[in-house]
Design a protein around this motif. Sequence first.
Motif, PDB file in Angstrom:
ATOM      1  N   LEU A 171       0.849  -1.191   0.000  1.00 47.39           N
ATOM      2  CA  LEU A 171       0.000   0.000   0.000  1.00 47.39           C
ATOM      3  C   LEU A 171       0.884   1.240   0.000  1.00 47.39           C
ATOM      4  O   LEU A 171       1.907   1.285   0.703  1.00 47.39           O
ATOM      5  N   VAL A 172       0.497   2.248  -0.785  1.00 42.42           N
ATOM      6  CA  VAL A 172       1.333   3.442  -0.920  1.00 42.42           C
ATOM      7  C   VAL A 172       0.466   4.698  -0.973  1.00 42.42           C
ATOM      8  O   VAL A 172      -0.757   4.645  -1.080  1.00 42.42           O
ATOM      9  N   GLY A 173       1.175   5.836  -0.916  1.00 43.44           N
ATOM     10  CA  GLY A 173       0.534   7.126  -1.190  1.00 43.44           C
ATOM     11  C   GLY A 173      -0.376   7.637  -0.100  1.00 43.44           C
ATOM     12  O   GLY A 173      -0.139   7.463   1.096  1.00 43.44           O
ATOM     13  N   GLY A 174      -1.472   8.259  -0.545  1.00 45.70           N
ATOM     14  CA  GLY A 174      -2.371   8.947   0.374  1.00 45.70           C
ATOM     15  C   GLY A 174      -3.001   8.048   1.408  1.00 45.70           C
ATOM     16  O   GLY A 174      -3.276   8.492   2.531  1.00 45.70           O
ATOM     17  N   PHE A 175      -3.244   6.784   1.068  1.00 42.77           N
ATOM     18  CA  PHE A 175      -3.852   5.876   2.033  1.00 42.77           C
ATOM     19  C   PHE A 175      -2.963   5.714   3.260  1.00 42.77           C
ATOM     20  O   PHE A 175      -3.425   5.824   4.399  1.00 42.77           O
ATOM     21  N   VAL A 176      -1.684   5.453   3.021  1.00 49.98           N
ATOM     22  CA  VAL A 176      -0.753   5.256   4.136  1.00 49.98           C
ATOM     23  C   VAL A 176      -0.577   6.553   4.906  1.00 49.98           C
ATOM     24  O   VAL A 176      -0.585   6.580   6.144  1.00 49.98           O
ATOM     25  N   ARG A 177      -0.410   7.648   4.175  1.00 49.82           N
ATOM     26  CA  ARG A 177      -0.261   8.968   4.824  1.00 49.82           C
ATOM     27  C   ARG A 177      -1.440   9.268   5.733  1.00 49.82           C
ATOM     28  O   ARG A 177      -1.271   9.643   6.897  1.00 49.82           O
ATOM     29  N   ASP A 178      -2.649   9.118   5.215  1.00 47.06           N
ATOM     30  CA  ASP A 178      -3.836   9.463   6.000  1.00 47.06           C
ATOM     31  C   ASP A 178      -4.047   8.487   7.160  1.00 47.06           C
ATOM     32  O   ASP A 178      -4.551   8.875   8.220  1.00 47.06           O
ATOM     33  N   ARG A 179      -3.676   7.239   6.975  1.00 47.77           N
ATOM     34  CA  ARG A 179      -3.781   6.290   8.077  1.00 47.77           C
ATOM     35  C   ARG A 179      -2.856   6.689   9.216  1.00 47.77           C
ATOM     36  O   ARG A 179      -3.233   6.640  10.396  1.00 47.77           O
ATOM     37  N   LEU A 180      -1.640   7.112   8.888  1.00 49.12           N
ATOM     38  CA  LEU A 180      -0.696   7.529   9.919  1.00 49.12           C
ATOM     39  C   LEU A 180      -1.144   8.821  10.600  1.00 49.12           C
ATOM     40  O   LEU A 180      -0.814   9.075  11.756  1.00 49.12           O
ATOM     41  N   LEU A 181      -1.904   9.639   9.874  1.00 46.92           N
ATOM     42  CA  LEU A 181      -2.435  10.877  10.441  1.00 46.92           C
ATOM     43  C   LEU A 181      -3.765  10.658  11.152  1.00 46.92           C
ATOM     44  O   LEU A 181      -4.348  11.615  11.688  1.00 46.92           O
ATOM     45  N   ASP A 182      -4.255   9.426  11.133  1.00 47.91           N
ATOM     46  CA  ASP A 182      -5.550   9.097  11.725  1.00 47.91           C
ATOM     47  C   ASP A 182      -6.674   9.893  11.074  1.00 47.91           C
ATOM     48  O   ASP A 182      -7.602  10.346  11.733  1.00 47.91           O
ATOM     49  N   ARG A 183      -6.569  10.029   9.746  1.00 47.70           N
ATOM     50  CA  ARG A 183      -7.613  10.667   8.960  1.00 47.70           C
ATOM     51  C   ARG A 183      -8.365   9.586   8.184  1.00 47.70           C
ATOM     52  O   ARG A 183      -7.864   8.482   8.018  1.00 47.70           O
ATOM     53  N   PRO A 184      -9.562   9.896   7.694  1.00 47.37           N
ATOM     54  CA  PRO A 184     -10.282   8.910   6.876  1.00 47.37           C
ATOM     55  C   PRO A 184      -9.418   8.459   5.694  1.00 47.37           C
ATOM     56  O   PRO A 184      -8.796   9.281   5.018  1.00 47.37           O
ATOM     57  N   HIS A 185      -9.355   7.170   5.445  1.00 53.37           N
ATOM     58  CA  HIS A 185      -8.511   6.648   4.374  1.00 53.37           C
ATOM     59  C   HIS A 185      -9.255   5.508   3.691  1.00 53.37           C
ATOM     60  O   HIS A 185      -9.251   4.372   4.143  1.00 53.37           O
ATOM     61  N   ASN A 186      -9.901   5.835   2.579  1.00 58.35           N
ATOM     62  CA  ASN A 186     -10.754   4.864   1.906  1.00 58.35           C
ATOM     63  C   ASN A 186     -10.104   4.256   0.667  1.00 58.35           C
ATOM     64  O   ASN A 186     -10.032   3.040   0.536  1.00 58.35           O
ATOM     65  N   ASP A 187      -9.647   5.099  -0.252  1.00 62.66           N
ATOM     66  CA  ASP A 187      -9.094   4.593  -1.510  1.00 62.66           C
ATOM     67  C   ASP A 187      -7.705   4.023  -1.289  1.00 62.66           C
ATOM     68  O   ASP A 187      -6.803   4.715  -0.812  1.00 62.66           O
ATOM     69  N   ARG A 188      -7.538   2.764  -1.679  1.00 65.35           N
ATOM     70  CA  ARG A 188      -6.267   2.088  -1.452  1.00 65.35           C
ATOM     71  C   ARG A 188      -5.562   1.883  -2.794  1.00 65.35           C
ATOM     72  O   ARG A 188      -6.131   1.305  -3.732  1.00 65.35           O
TER      73      ARG A 188
END
Length: 412
Positions: free
Chosen positions: A5-22
């Motif tokens: 998994l890469v990109g915005g999904f990982v970033r947002d998961r680490l920021l505890d933000r909603p992360h839907n598109d993988r």
Amino acid sequence: MNAYLVGGFVRDRLLDRPHNDRDWVVVGSTPEEMLARGFQQVGRDFPVFLHPRSKEEYALARGRNADGNLTVSPDISLEEDLARRDLTINAIAMNGAGQIIDPFGGRKDLEQRILRHLPSFGDDPLRILRLARLAAELNFSIAKQTKSLARQMAARGDLATLAPERIWQELQRALLTPSPRRFVEVLRELHALKEILPEVDALFGIPQPEKYHPEIDTGVHVLMALDRVTELTPDPLVRFAVLVHDLGKAVTPPEYWPSHRGHEALGVPLVDRVCRRLRIPEHYRKLARKTSRYHLMVHLAFDLKPATLTKLLDDLDAWRAPEDFERFLLACQSDAQGRKGLQGQPYPQADYLRRIHALTKDISARDVPGHISGKQIGKAIHQLRCRKIATFRRQYSPDDRPGQDDSGAAGC
């Protein structure tokens, strides 16, 4: 198959933000192997594949060949693929066990809330807009070196190579962020606003009468109006209309400044120019044109005669498109309240026009007495609406407003 998994999904998961598109990157595979596994190819130059069940995107790892060009190969490592990304916070990967792979210090930059570029940032000038959009979306600061690089790219004209559709896509996404104002401010700071939206950039430094605009600077007023519309609605159509509602003030005769008489009409062709250049969808253009042309009339709504009010709602197509009429009123409210020290002031004009619209929206040909046809029906409906509005004005006195003249019904 080694998939990460890469990109915005990982970033947002680490920021505890909603992360839907993988999104996934695949290391050590080939297009033939992906097809053999049942994946569906949707890219040609750099193949992207859809998972046979989840339909999530899987891209083969990309790197650079001896000539410096991007290429796909099973020999390309995960780190090589991450190195070609734009920012450190977007160059973090996660394997199937949840382990984080962070070769460029992206987690530290997430903790410090900093946007920092990678060496490949300059490969695509659209990344300047993404940088501004992420600053608005995440409320992150930008590293000094990254600002410097973005300014260099803007100065040498890199932004002129972008396709209009790509610019609009990024602008539209920026309008949906928690702070479209921040997007505009960052672009201006990076000397990119004058390349992307010169009509908006031209508003900074244009004076307005202090009596009505204590903030004086028109560009600052637009930023404040963007703040207000962000509070009122998430609708990007309204936010875009507010962004371009005062373009005419940059082209009024300087000898009459700080007055900007006629700026509403002067702004309409500028709105058209922006929308043509960036190929902005027609429904955005229509609302933006109406807001530019008629926002001052709404501010003066209590002083308008019934015939003028009827024509205003007709020009706004309020009876056939009530949802756009509501959007228009929100844009006007944002303009009125987007002023220094006046952000919390009431805006009764909007409710006044809403009530007039509610009273007149159901008037139709069936309400016209007698036997008439053609243009006469339209005139008769206009008269009925005028009379309805005139009666309403006699009964409506918000705060006993001085100067309310109910004799306007005669103008019908």
